[in-house]
Scaffold this motif. Structure first.
Motif, PDB file in Angstrom:
ATOM      1  N   UNK A   1       0.966  -1.264  -0.055  1.00  0.00           N
ATOM      2  CA  UNK A   1      -0.037   0.131   0.059  1.00  0.00           C
ATOM      3  C   UNK A   1       0.820   1.192   0.031  1.00  0.00           C
ATOM      4  N   UNK A   2       1.932   1.265   1.000  1.00  0.00           N
ATOM      5  CA  UNK A   2       2.543   2.439   0.806  1.00  0.00           C
ATOM      6  C   UNK A   2       3.474   2.696  -0.341  1.00  0.00           C
ATOM      7  N   UNK A   3       3.950   1.533  -1.190  1.00  0.00           N
ATOM      8  CA  UNK A   3       4.636   1.540  -2.324  1.00  0.00           C
ATOM      9  C   UNK A   3       3.600   2.206  -3.359  1.00  0.00           C
ATOM     10  N   UNK A   4       2.460   1.921  -3.554  1.00  0.00           N
ATOM     11  CA  UNK A   4       1.549   2.331  -4.350  1.00  0.00           C
ATOM     12  C   UNK A   4       1.158   3.674  -4.301  1.00  0.00           C
ATOM     13  N   UNK A   5       1.206   4.254  -2.881  1.00  0.00           N
ATOM     14  CA  UNK A   5       1.047   5.535  -2.678  1.00  0.00           C
ATOM     15  C   UNK A   5       2.264   6.503  -2.866  1.00  0.00           C
ATOM     16  N   UNK A   6       3.273   5.897  -2.864  1.00  0.00           N
ATOM     17  CA  UNK A   6       4.458   6.722  -3.248  1.00  0.00           C
ATOM     18  C   UNK A   6       4.760   6.916  -4.574  1.00  0.00           C
ATOM     19  N   UNK A   7       4.561   5.464  -5.307  1.00  0.00           N
ATOM     20  CA  UNK A   7       4.286   5.573  -6.711  1.00  0.00           C
ATOM     21  C   UNK A   7       3.520   6.604  -7.417  1.00  0.00           C
ATOM     22  N   UNK A   8       2.257   6.529  -7.005  1.00  0.00           N
ATOM     23  CA  UNK A   8       1.120   7.916  -7.404  1.00  0.00           C
ATOM     24  C   UNK A   8       1.766   9.046  -7.066  1.00  0.00           C
ATOM     25  N   UNK A   9       2.254   9.484  -5.818  1.00  0.00           N
ATOM     26  CA  UNK A   9       2.717  10.786  -5.464  1.00  0.00           C
ATOM     27  C   UNK A   9       3.854  11.158  -6.645  1.00  0.00           C
ATOM     28  N   UNK A  10       4.633  10.174  -6.862  1.00  0.00           N
ATOM     29  CA  UNK A  10       6.063  10.552  -7.833  1.00  0.00           C
ATOM     30  C   UNK A  10       5.480  10.732  -9.252  1.00  0.00           C
ATOM     31  N   UNK A  11       4.296   9.990  -9.624  1.00  0.00           N
ATOM     32  CA  UNK A  11       3.590  10.217 -10.931  1.00  0.00           C
ATOM     33  C   UNK A  11       3.087  11.458 -10.812  1.00  0.00           C
ATOM     34  N   UNK A  12       2.170  11.689  -9.879  1.00  0.00           N
ATOM     35  CA  UNK A  12       1.362  13.177  -9.827  1.00  0.00           C
ATOM     36  C   UNK A  12       2.561  14.208  -9.970  1.00  0.00           C
ATOM     37  N   UNK A  13       3.624  14.373  -9.059  1.00  0.00           N
ATOM     38  CA  UNK A  13       4.566  15.296  -9.287  1.00  0.00           C
ATOM     39  C   UNK A  13       5.230  15.508 -10.107  1.00  0.00           C
TER      40      UNK A  13
END
Length: 56
Positions: free
Chosen positions: A40-52
């Motif tokens: 879950x943390x990996x998915x959230x971090x990945x989404x945050x990087x993609x958004x940025x």
């Protein structure tokens, strides 16, 4: 088996096995492994990087 997509990779969940029931019959028609806390943390971090990357 159902997979998750985390950071562009298809991975199997590492959490508990969940069952999906047919509400009309009560029979199990699918099973899948849920995400672990780390997934879950990996998915959230990945989404945050993609958004940025897209929106700065």
């Amino acid at each position: 088996m159902y997979c998750l997509s985390i950071n562009g990779q298809n991975v199997e969940g590492q959490g508990i096995t969940e069952q999906v029931y047919n509400p009309a019959t009560g029979e199990v028609f699918a099973e899948f492994k849920s995400v672990s806390e780390q997934q879950c943390l990996d998915a959230l971090n990945s989404a945050d990087r993609a958004f940025k990357t897209i929106y700065g």
